[in-house]
Design an enzyme around this catalytic site. Structure first.
Site, PDB file in Angstrom:
ATOM      1  N   THR A  49      12.885 -40.089 -22.752  1.00 50.00           N
ATOM      2  CA  THR A  49      12.803 -39.617 -23.950  1.00 50.00           C
ATOM      3  C   THR A  49      13.821 -37.430 -23.452  1.00 50.00           C
ATOM      4  O   THR A  49      14.369 -37.772 -22.190  1.00 50.00           O
ATOM      5  CB  THR A  49      11.533 -38.496 -22.918  1.00 50.00           C
ATOM      6  OG1 THR A  49      10.870 -37.413 -22.244  1.00 50.00           O
ATOM      7  CG2 THR A  49      10.344 -40.017 -23.260  1.00 50.00           C
ATOM      8  N   CYS A  50      13.639 -36.571 -23.645  1.00 51.19           N
ATOM      9  CA  CYS A  50      14.636 -35.600 -23.727  1.00 51.19           C
ATOM     10  C   CYS A  50      14.568 -34.820 -22.203  1.00 51.19           C
ATOM     11  O   CYS A  50      14.819 -34.161 -21.533  1.00 51.19           O
ATOM     12  CB  CYS A  50      14.695 -34.367 -24.481  1.00 51.19           C
ATOM     13  SG  CYS A  50      12.864 -33.763 -24.563  1.00 51.19           S
ATOM     14  N   ASN A  51      12.866 -35.384 -21.625  1.00 49.59           N
ATOM     15  CA  ASN A  51      12.950 -34.673 -19.790  1.00 49.59           C
ATOM     16  C   ASN A  51      12.400 -35.952 -19.085  1.00 49.59           C
ATOM     17  O   ASN A  51      12.902 -35.063 -18.310  1.00 49.59           O
ATOM     18  CB  ASN A  51      11.075 -33.799 -20.332  1.00 49.59           C
ATOM     19  CG  ASN A  51      10.943 -33.001 -20.785  1.00 49.59           C
ATOM     20  OD1 ASN A  51      12.583 -31.965 -21.605  1.00 49.59           O
ATOM     21  ND2 ASN A  51      10.261 -32.015 -22.269  1.00 49.59           N
ATOM     22  N   ARG A  52      12.394 -36.858 -19.013  1.00 43.27           N
ATOM     23  CA  ARG A  52      12.917 -38.096 -18.652  1.00 43.27           C
ATOM     24  C   ARG A  52      12.836 -39.285 -19.016  1.00 43.27           C
ATOM     25  O   ARG A  52      13.430 -39.645 -19.776  1.00 43.27           O
ATOM     26  CB  ARG A  52      11.366 -38.113 -18.132  1.00 43.27           C
ATOM     27  CG  ARG A  52      10.029 -39.026 -18.399  1.00 43.27           C
ATOM     28  CD  ARG A  52       8.556 -38.977 -18.139  1.00 43.27           C
ATOM     29  NE  ARG A  52       8.090 -37.541 -18.446  1.00 43.27           N
ATOM     30  CZ  ARG A  52       7.943 -37.073 -16.827  1.00 43.27           C
ATOM     31  NH1 ARG A  52       7.754 -37.684 -16.083  1.00 43.27           N
ATOM     32  NH2 ARG A  52       7.477 -35.676 -17.734  1.00 43.27           N
ATOM     33  N   SER A 105       4.235 -33.118 -17.198  1.00 41.60           N
ATOM     34  CA  SER A 105       5.271 -32.779 -18.868  1.00 41.60           C
ATOM     35  C   SER A 105       5.737 -31.022 -18.270  1.00 41.60           C
ATOM     36  O   SER A 105       5.109 -30.716 -18.004  1.00 41.60           O
ATOM     37  CB  SER A 105       4.561 -32.346 -20.223  1.00 41.60           C
ATOM     38  OG  SER A 105       4.054 -34.270 -19.958  1.00 41.60           O
ATOM     39  N   GLN A 112       1.921 -35.358 -27.257  1.00 39.71           N
ATOM     40  CA  GLN A 112       3.804 -36.349 -27.510  1.00 39.71           C
ATOM     41  C   GLN A 112       4.077 -37.361 -26.658  1.00 39.71           C
ATOM     42  O   GLN A 112       4.627 -38.253 -26.891  1.00 39.71           O
ATOM     43  CB  GLN A 112       4.891 -35.319 -28.225  1.00 39.71           C
ATOM     44  CG  GLN A 112       6.637 -35.732 -28.427  1.00 39.71           C
ATOM     45  CD  GLN A 112       7.126 -35.311 -29.031  1.00 39.71           C
ATOM     46  OE1 GLN A 112       7.533 -34.276 -28.224  1.00 39.71           O
ATOM     47  NE2 GLN A 112       7.824 -35.550 -29.561  1.00 39.71           N
ATOM     48  N   GLY A 185      18.321 -34.793 -37.702  1.00 42.80           N
ATOM     49  CA  GLY A 185      17.400 -35.781 -37.747  1.00 42.80           C
ATOM     50  C   GLY A 185      16.261 -35.139 -37.909  1.00 42.80           C
ATOM     51  O   GLY A 185      16.220 -34.594 -39.123  1.00 42.80           O
ATOM     52  N   GLY A 187      13.915 -36.874 -36.702  1.00 40.19           N
ATOM     53  CA  GLY A 187      12.904 -37.734 -35.486  1.00 40.19           C
ATOM     54  C   GLY A 187      10.545 -36.900 -35.633  1.00 40.19           C
ATOM     55  O   GLY A 187      11.311 -36.031 -35.924  1.00 40.19           O
TER      56      GLY A 187
END
Length: 417
Positions: A49-52, A105, A112, A185, A187
């Site tokens: 994901t964008c964070n991990r 998170s 999410q 985008g 998504g």
């Protein structure tokens, strides 16, 4: 075979590192197959994901996964090692439970991540890299996440990434309702952002996406319009706020494109929010005087504000997770005895069939049924008791006491002293 979790996230690595090791969604299934095929890793799933970016896997050689991870992304392991973490079995299970529950998170309790983890599991199933152990792990994971969200206030008053994007825009523009907003985008993240910005009723809301039909569906929901992705450059000057989140491996909005847009705008300010990893907007854009560029890491300063109100819920959630980790470890331990239990039952059934066949023969020749039952019961008793009796008789020295205690526990015996 042990379970492990390996990866990096927003706690351990800056965006510039995270974007180097993000997996492109369309290549994830093949990457999983490559990780598992004829290698020491037996089962695996990848969450990116964008964070991990995290690998969850079962193996006896965890170092192989780190080597593969670096090699796949064509980076030197020594360059990313300072940012990597590897959790062994208990810690790995706890980590997966915490991630799915939203405790790890950027926005504590955000929902999410659970959907993203479910997507990761579906991709692993498609790749054929989930075995019985990890399938059970994720079943438990989703159950734990549901329990945490339904029995604690972990998701109360949540500050989402989408809401944070609106908040940052309002720092520059007094009213979002007076601005024109472009989404690049279509998504899930863009959908969430469109919902939040749409609530502010901007002057114009536009979706640019590679897949036209998806953009049209999203625009229709929020009363917006659509442009093609290749039209972003020429249309950029007409928008005050730009929010981008695609799966592109390379930036979509470059420095030159933004410079040209600013000239047309006569240097009226623009807010640009880049939620993609790798980034959609070239990092050099941040140096332009009239652009306020925010990345996912910048949003952390906004979303942290709601953390204190959720601390009590976090403590409750951690307690639930620790208990469920113990339960899953018990299930794993019990799996080690399954082959022995099956062998024991098979052996007992062989003895039963042998004595039953003998009894049937005696009955068929006309023997007294009552005597046949006596013979059957004595035969079963003798055969079942033969192995433990021999075990006790063969014990020597200090082993005798331990052997006797073991047999007493197995058969729940109470001896008189």
């Amino acid at each position: 075979m042990q379970l492990f979790a390996l990866g990096l996230n927003h706690h351990t690595a800056p965006l510039s590192i995270r974007e180097q090791v993000a997996f492109r969604p369309e290549r994830l299934v093949q990457a999983l197959a490559d990780l598992v095929q004829a290698k020491p890793v037996k089962e695996a799933a990848i969450l990116s994901t964008c964070n991990r970016t995290e690998l969850y896997f079962a193996t006896q050689q965890p170092q192989y996964a780190a080597d593969w991870f670096a090699e796949y992304h064509r980076v030197a392991l020594k360059d990313i090692s300072p940012y990597l973490y590897t959790f062994p079995q208990r810690d790995a299970i706890r980590h997966v439970f915490r991630v799915a529950s939203g405790l790890d998170s950027m926005v504590i309790g955000e929902p999410q991540i659970l959907g993203q983890m479910k997507d990761a599991v579906r991709q692993a199933e498609e790749a054929g890299t989930l075995g019985a152990t990890m399938h059970k792990l994720f079943q438990r994971t989703f159950s734990v996440a549901k329990e945490v969200r339904s029995t604690t206030a972990i998701g109360a008053n949540i500050v989402s990434m989408a809401a944070a994007a609106v908040h940052l825009s309002e720092r520059i523009f007094e009213r979002v309702g007076d601005q024109k907003v472009l989404f690049v985008g279509a998504g899930e993240m863009i959908e969430l952002c469109a919902a939040h910005f749409g609530g502010a009723k901007p002057r114009r809301l536009t979706i640019a996406n590679r897949t036209q039909s998806r953009a049209e569906d999203l625009a229709a929901r929020f009363g917006g319009d659509v442009i093609r992705l290749d039209q972003v450059g020429e249309a950029l000057a007409g928008y005050d706020i730009v929010v981008s989140c695609t799966g592109s491996p390379l930036p979509i909005i470059g420095l030159g494109m933004v410079e040209r847009a600013l000239k047309v705008r006569r240097h009226r300010p623009m807010v640009m929010v880049d939620l993609a990893v790798p980034r959609d907007i070239e990092a050099e854009v941040v140096g332009l005087d009239d652009v306020f560029l925010y990345t996912v890491d910048d949003l952390a300063q906004v979303v942290d504000s709601g953390l204190e109100s959720r601390q009590a819920a976090v403590v409750e959630a951690e307690t639930i997770i620790d208990e469920r980790v113990d339960g899953f470890l018990h299930w794993l331990d019990s799996r080690d005895t399954v082959p022995t239990i099956r062998a024991l039952r098979s052996h007992a059934d062989e003895l039963r069939r042998a004595e039953l066949e003998r009894a049937m023969r005696l009955l068929s020749r006309g023997d007294d049924p009552q005597k046949v039952l006596e013979v059957l019961s004595h035969g079963l008793t003798n055969k079942f008791m033969h192995a433990p009796t021999r075990f006790l008789n063969d014990a020597e020295g200090d082993q005798r006491g331990d052997s006797a205690e073991l047999v007493q526990r197995i058969f729940n015996l109470h001896t008189d002293h």
